[in-house]
Design an enzyme around this catalytic site. Sequence first.
Site, PDB file in Angstrom:
ATOM      1  N   TYR A   1       0.850  -1.200   0.000  1.00  0.00           N
ATOM      2  CA  TYR A   1       0.000   0.000   0.000  1.00  0.00           C
ATOM      3  C   TYR A   1       0.890   1.257   0.000  1.00  0.00           C
ATOM      4  CZ  TYR A   1      -4.081  -2.984   0.654  1.00  0.00           C
ATOM      5  OH  TYR A   1      -5.054  -3.927   0.470  1.00  0.00           O
ATOM      6  N   SER A   2       0.495   2.277   0.751  1.00  0.00           N
ATOM      7  CA  SER A   2       1.194   3.566   0.640  1.00  0.00           C
ATOM      8  C   SER A   2       2.564   3.608   1.309  1.00  0.00           C
ATOM      9  CB  SER A   2       0.313   4.690   1.194  1.00  0.00           C
ATOM     10  OG  SER A   2      -0.733   4.974   0.285  1.00  0.00           O
ATOM     11  N   THR A   3       2.965   2.554   1.993  1.00  0.00           N
ATOM     12  CA  THR A   3       4.350   2.531   2.481  1.00  0.00           C
ATOM     13  C   THR A   3       5.324   2.545   1.301  1.00  0.00           C
ATOM     14  OG1 THR A   3       4.508   0.103   2.581  1.00  0.00           O
ATOM     15  CG2 THR A   3       3.691   1.236   4.548  1.00  0.00           C
TER      16      THR A   3
END
Length: 295
Positions: A95-97
């Site tokens: 995801y946004s990591t």
Amino acid sequence: MFKKINLSIYIAILLSLLLVGCAKRNDTKDETIVSEIPQTKMETQEETTSNSTIESIDLEKAFKNINGCAVIYSPKNNHYSFYNEDMCKQQVSPYSTFKIISVLSGLENGVLSDETSKMSYNGTIYANADWNADLSLKDAFQKSCIWYFKQVIDTVGKDKIKEELISLKYGNCDISEWDGSNINPSADLNGFWLESSLAISPLEQVKVLETIFEGKSGYSTTNIQILKDLMLIEENELKKIYGKTGSGNGKAWFVGFSETMDDRDYFAIYLQDDTKQDSISGKKAMEIALTIINN
């Protein structure tokens, strides 16, 4: 005549048996190769910790009945602490990591220059009102703006991204679903790092962060410092905490590191609980991490 025919038949039978035997051996070999692929991935993660000291820690109070895991690594002591170790070795969507990598790649390849860099906002009205503007890199990172980093990644290009992921040993390094799996309504809100082909484990997240921030990657110190400044979450006179959240569909991340004057510890918190989807978020993962780090 009878003996000659028998001899010919005998030779033919032997040749047939040999051919069948070769075919069986080749089939067996292929099956073995296929079955060993998942095992090889797990062995790679086991090798990561093979020369380190390892301990299991009880973090049930911090997780408050939410299904999840945590891994903390101290390079100074070469020591790993695990909560739900098996889960820490399962590859899932970053995801946004992944914006940690997007920032570095954009800076290294000249798509971004510093924290003021902007991409092209096309005027689309998104459900997330924070994204409806011509954002700087700092704003886009803090607001986790997907369309901004989709443009960055597309501009850098597939070949360069693949090369960098392989160099970092970033999970399965799979960017085959470049445009994502359509989990969001518009094309500029999808990508291979959002519930798609790319997957990484919490343990691998920690190793990637250590590679970057311990100066073991090919990224420049200037660009790493820009990323580090973007990741700062909180600080006091004794400690600074850096990190990035990520979330989607009952799953959430918070990954980063804590830093004191003479030490640095890397961590990854991952939550996955279908029974508590409403309460699972990157913010919740960060709250858990800060509870652990500050106690």
